[in-house]
Write a protein that holds these residues in place. Sequence first.
Motif, PDB file in Angstrom:
ATOM      1  N   PHE B  41      37.739  66.792  68.084  1.00  0.00           N
ATOM      2  CA  PHE B  41      36.534  65.939  68.056  1.00  0.00           C
ATOM      3  C   PHE B  41      35.678  66.382  69.135  1.00  0.00           C
ATOM      4  O   PHE B  41      35.980  66.652  70.180  1.00  0.00           O
ATOM      5  CB  PHE B  41      36.967  64.562  68.328  1.00  0.00           C
ATOM      6  N   TYR B  43      31.540  66.200  71.007  1.00  0.00           N
ATOM      7  CA  TYR B  43      30.330  65.494  71.454  1.00  0.00           C
ATOM      8  C   TYR B  43      29.480  66.696  71.517  1.00  0.00           C
ATOM      9  O   TYR B  43      29.281  67.364  72.355  1.00  0.00           O
ATOM     10  CB  TYR B  43      30.351  64.733  72.458  1.00  0.00           C
ATOM     11  N   THR B  74      37.368  57.693  73.212  1.00  0.00           N
ATOM     12  CA  THR B  74      36.814  58.548  71.869  1.00  0.00           C
ATOM     13  C   THR B  74      37.592  58.322  70.855  1.00  0.00           C
ATOM     14  O   THR B  74      37.345  57.895  69.981  1.00  0.00           O
ATOM     15  CB  THR B  74      36.805  60.056  72.551  1.00  0.00           C
ATOM     16  N   CYS B  78      37.350  56.048  67.476  1.00  0.00           N
ATOM     17  CA  CYS B  78      37.451  56.933  66.077  1.00  0.00           C
ATOM     18  C   CYS B  78      38.130  55.956  64.881  1.00  0.00           C
ATOM     19  O   CYS B  78      37.863  56.127  63.861  1.00  0.00           O
ATOM     20  CB  CYS B  78      38.311  58.217  66.315  1.00  0.00           C
ATOM     21  N   ASN B  83      32.379  55.934  66.471  1.00  0.00           N
ATOM     22  CA  ASN B  83      31.691  57.134  66.774  1.00  0.00           C
ATOM     23  C   ASN B  83      30.629  57.801  65.588  1.00  0.00           C
ATOM     24  O   ASN B  83      29.716  58.544  66.270  1.00  0.00           O
ATOM     25  CB  ASN B  83      32.627  58.288  67.161  1.00  0.00           C
ATOM     26  N   ASN B  86      27.077  57.780  66.785  1.00  0.00           N
ATOM     27  CA  ASN B  86      26.743  58.719  67.900  1.00  0.00           C
ATOM     28  C   ASN B  86      26.319  60.025  67.151  1.00  0.00           C
ATOM     29  O   ASN B  86      27.210  60.611  66.744  1.00  0.00           O
ATOM     30  CB  ASN B  86      27.789  58.811  69.040  1.00  0.00           C
ATOM     31  N   ALA B  89      28.288  63.000  67.941  1.00  0.00           N
ATOM     32  CA  ALA B  89      29.809  63.039  67.674  1.00  0.00           C
ATOM     33  C   ALA B  89      30.055  63.662  66.333  1.00  0.00           C
ATOM     34  O   ALA B  89      29.653  63.330  65.384  1.00  0.00           O
ATOM     35  CB  ALA B  89      30.202  61.590  67.670  1.00  0.00           C
TER      36      ALA B  89
END
Lengths: 226, 281
Positions: B41, B43, B74, B78, B83, B86, B89
């Motif tokens: 994952f 950002y 985070t 999920c 997320n 965002n 993300a």
Amino acid sequence: MKLHIEEEIRRIKENLLMMASLTDRNLAQAIRALTERDDQLAAAVEAEDTQLDSLQVTIDEDVVMFIAKQRPVATDLRLMIVASKIAGDLERIGDQAVSIARAAIQLNREPPLEMPVDIDRLASISVEMVREAIACFVDGAPERVPALVQRDKLVDAINRQLFGELVDRMEAEPSIIRRAVHLLLVVRRLERAADHAKNIAEEVYYLGKAVDIRHSNPRPADQGKN
Amino acid sequence: MVSGGVGEMEAKETGLSRDAADDGVGEARADTIISVRGLDFFYGPIQALFDVSLDIPRNLVTAFIGPSGCGKTTLLRCFNRMNDLNEEARLVRGTIMIGGVDIHDAAVDPIELRKRVGMVFQRSNPFPKSIYENVAYGLRVGGLRDKGALDEVVERSLRNAALWDEVRDRLGDSAMALSGGQQQRLCIARAIAVEPDIILMDEPCSGLDPIATMKVEELIHDLKRRYTIVIVTHNMQQASRCSDRTAFFYLGRLVELGETMRVFTNPAHKQTEDYITGRFG
């Protein structure tokens, strides 16, 4: 960065080692007081025992403070539990030394009695077991513990043998009963000292491996919980 | 849309290949409700999670612990696709199955997912409405209009959140007038009003005093009979008191996952030991 928590652990360990050193010396001196018929050595053992008592109290206070302040987990938690128990075992070994010293003083007032050869052997093994248990703790060596635990069986066997031998001698020669009874108590104290050494070794194993091996029943720290 | 809701989905064999857990490693559990596999994952350009795989069992409390920035929040976000809100993300690789359904499947509606996977945040966030309306809000949005039914669910939710006795005589008062601890329990009541399967809690007690914290912890203990709870916490005592299983994360990786009692008495990894004993983090 030097953590305060490490400093507190270091102090507890140092006090344990000081107790171990004093215990070792007192036990060895008590045996010498008996074999060398030395009243002064015997008196010194009794005098020094108060230091052991005081150190045990200090260690337990430090352990309580550490638990209250640090809320320990994992190795720190096991160390605190084990430190208090080891201090208790060392203090009890010190008490056995005092009892042997007192028996020595009593025996020194009587005519010498020929001692069974195995008393020396029992004393040597008991002292060695205490030293090895402490060495396992200092070295962080739980893998050496099983061998030490096995030695306690030898101590038990010698204890039984000496009991039989001394009883036989008392039956054959009643005039020695008073002295032989003191010797029986000495044998019992040496056997108890070895028991405490075994306890310390088992505590070292728990500290290192998180497995409880007391009562011949290996059990992980978290078994049966949750 | 999640067909039939997560609660009605059948858990299925997940064919686990690898798991950082050291008890029950890599074996599919019949009672698994959340199953994560190989999750990477990001950002923006920053990778927040690295190849995370874990299973979360139903009706237990699982705690996520680890230093700030380790990825625990985070991962929590999920689970209900928070997320997604965002823009930076990105889930680059891996799957998250809840009740046997891939939550990133095109058929899954995130709004419906969030009804089934409720969330309680670090700071209590009641709506500027009455206590009653806060709890009834999700039900109204879901189309429930019957006053009697609403009353019943509001009371049941407030009782289950251990708040009913404190607010029963002032349900019309503003929720903003409640204490911090009461507001947090109100948020829990709001979350459970829509009957989720899973409740995610992101440091739910971080702003509460010890008494309010104790009440929330007691509530967590009671709630696990009906819900699966995943809690992110920086409080080691809280993790050890409240959870059945604990996962330790470090630098975006799952280091260790196991029964809480074992993790806190005999951690398998030095990094875990160093963290829970306060050596770093």
